[in-house]
Motif scaffolding. Structure first.
Motif, PDB file in Angstrom:
ATOM      1  N   ALA A  91       0.818  -1.211   0.000  1.00  0.00           N
ATOM      2  CA  ALA A  91       0.000   0.000   0.000  1.00  0.00           C
ATOM      3  C   ALA A  91       0.851   1.261   0.000  1.00  0.00           C
ATOM      4  N   GLU A  92       2.017   1.208   0.646  1.00  0.00           N
ATOM      5  CA  GLU A  92       2.842   2.409   0.783  1.00  0.00           C
ATOM      6  C   GLU A  92       3.266   2.972  -0.563  1.00  0.00           C
ATOM      7  N   GLY A  93       3.573   2.129  -1.528  1.00  0.00           N
ATOM      8  CA  GLY A  93       4.017   2.626  -2.823  1.00  0.00           C
ATOM      9  C   GLY A  93       2.957   2.545  -3.901  1.00  0.00           C
ATOM     10  N   HIS A  94       1.716   2.303  -3.494  1.00  0.00           N
ATOM     11  CA  HIS A  94       0.632   2.127  -4.468  1.00  0.00           C
ATOM     12  C   HIS A  94       0.317   3.453  -5.161  1.00  0.00           C
ATOM     13  N   PRO A  95       0.035   3.439  -6.481  1.00  0.00           N
ATOM     14  CA  PRO A  95      -0.263   4.702  -7.198  1.00  0.00           C
ATOM     15  C   PRO A  95      -1.494   5.435  -6.685  1.00  0.00           C
ATOM     16  N   TYR A  96      -2.392   4.727  -5.978  1.00  0.00           N
ATOM     17  CA  TYR A  96      -3.581   5.377  -5.426  1.00  0.00           C
ATOM     18  C   TYR A  96      -3.447   5.637  -3.924  1.00  0.00           C
ATOM     19  N   SER A  97      -2.224   5.689  -3.430  1.00  0.00           N
ATOM     20  CA  SER A  97      -2.008   5.807  -1.986  1.00  0.00           C
ATOM     21  C   SER A  97      -2.552   7.108  -1.409  1.00  0.00           C
ATOM     22  N   ASN A  98      -2.720   8.135  -2.247  1.00  0.00           N
ATOM     23  CA  ASN A  98      -3.221   9.419  -1.750  1.00  0.00           C
ATOM     24  C   ASN A  98      -4.713   9.632  -2.018  1.00  0.00           C
ATOM     25  N   VAL A  99      -5.397   8.623  -2.545  1.00  0.00           N
ATOM     26  CA  VAL A  99      -6.806   8.789  -2.915  1.00  0.00           C
ATOM     27  C   VAL A  99      -7.689   8.365  -1.750  1.00  0.00           C
ATOM     28  N   ILE A 100      -8.457   9.304  -1.225  1.00  0.00           N
ATOM     29  CA  ILE A 100      -9.351   8.993  -0.109  1.00  0.00           C
ATOM     30  C   ILE A 100     -10.781   8.853  -0.611  1.00  0.00           C
ATOM     31  N   THR A 101     -11.589   8.152   0.155  1.00  0.00           N
ATOM     32  CA  THR A 101     -12.971   7.864  -0.256  1.00  0.00           C
ATOM     33  C   THR A 101     -14.014   8.651   0.531  1.00  0.00           C
ATOM     34  N   ARG A 102     -13.576   9.379   1.547  1.00  0.00           N
ATOM     35  CA  ARG A 102     -14.481  10.254   2.309  1.00  0.00           C
ATOM     36  C   ARG A 102     -13.745  11.542   2.664  1.00  0.00           C
ATOM     37  N   ALA A 103     -14.502  12.634   2.719  1.00  0.00           N
ATOM     38  CA  ALA A 103     -13.924  13.918   3.132  1.00  0.00           C
ATOM     39  C   ALA A 103     -15.048  14.846   3.570  1.00  0.00           C
TER      40      ALA A 103
END
Length: 265
Positions: A165-177
């Motif tokens: 998960a640490e190096g995943h390309p979507y690591s900065n994509v959140i699903t709630r805000a």
């Protein structure tokens, strides 16, 4: 960095007088031009918000959210319904702000607060997004909150490992805000109040630079919340400071019998 001030407050739990102490800090980091994080740390609410969005959007979102929650504390009624109402007002503030131009404008929110039942307090941790609450209890660090993120969903589905998960390309994509649209309610976790408990409330600017082991190390090395906050911030900056870094540390201890009552605010 200047010294961070530690604040204290006396609380009564099961007829025992305990001391609640806390400190917080935020820093722009080494690579960002602006700080889109915000925090609020005053009894009985301790929160961190990590804003996102183009132009000034992230700063607007995090500060609007924190301002509405400050008002809840000022009202003297810190409970889940009041927090929900404040967040709904924050959504309106963000949507109505003249500089909210990016559809991605929003903020994470996480933290802890003391809520009371029959005059006895317990902790409630809340979160929206991927900022986190950690708890050090009995010398073991655990993540109390669950990230609302794409990679967390992939981990839960067994499709990737936490290490991947640490190096995943979507690591900065959140699903709630908390953003300029309909509010999704926070998740809550209820915890009892125990002597020796230490909470770390942080944006991902800290967890990008410090492992869980690193967080635990600095808690062990620094008994005072202010010293621990400064040590973790310094380490995060030294390790790269790739994002804004914000953290609050809250802890509970026995009230020394030889001292007077702690300051009541």
């Amino acid at each position: 960095m200047s010294d961070t001030t530690t604040k204290t407050r006396s609380v009564t739990v099961a007829q025992r007088r305990l001391v609640l102490s806390w400190a917080g800090v935020t820093d722009v980091g080494r690579r960002r031009e602006t700080n889109q994080d915000a925090f609020f740390a005053e009894y009985p609410l301790f929160i961190v918000a990590d804003g996102m969005g183009g132009h000034a959007g992230g700063e607007i979102a995090s500060q609007s959210t924190v301002k509405r929650l400050e008002a809840v504390v000022a009202s003297g009624s810190v409970e889940r319904g009041a927090i929900q109402g404040a967040l709904e007002l924050a959504v309106g503030d963000i949507a109505d702000h003249p500089e909210t131009t990016d559809e991605g404008t929003g903020t994470t929110l996480t933290g802890v607060f003391l809520e009371y039942e029959d005059d006895e307090p317990h902790w409630a941790a809340l979160n929206i997004g991927d900022s986190r609450v950690y708890l050090l209890r009995d010398d073991r660090l655990v993540q109390v909150t669950t990230d609302h993120s794409v990679v967390q969903e992939l981990i839960a589905a067994g499709k990737i490992s936490p290490e991947e998960a640490e190096g995943h390309p979507y690591s900065n994509v959140i699903t709630r805000a908390v953003g300029a649209s309909e509010l999704t309610a926070p998740d809550y976790v209820t915890l009892d109040v125990r002597v020796g408990d230490r909470f770390v409330i942080c944006s991902d600017g800290l967890t990008k630079e410090l492992t869980d082991y690193g967080i635990q190390h600095f808690l062990r090395e620094n008994a005072d919340p202010g010293a621990a906050v400064e040590a973790m911030l310094a380490a995060a900056l030294e390790n790269g400071g790739r994002d804004n870094v914000t953290l609050v540390i809250v802890q509970i201890a026995e009230e020394p019998s030889s001292t007077n009552e702690s300051e009541e605010e």
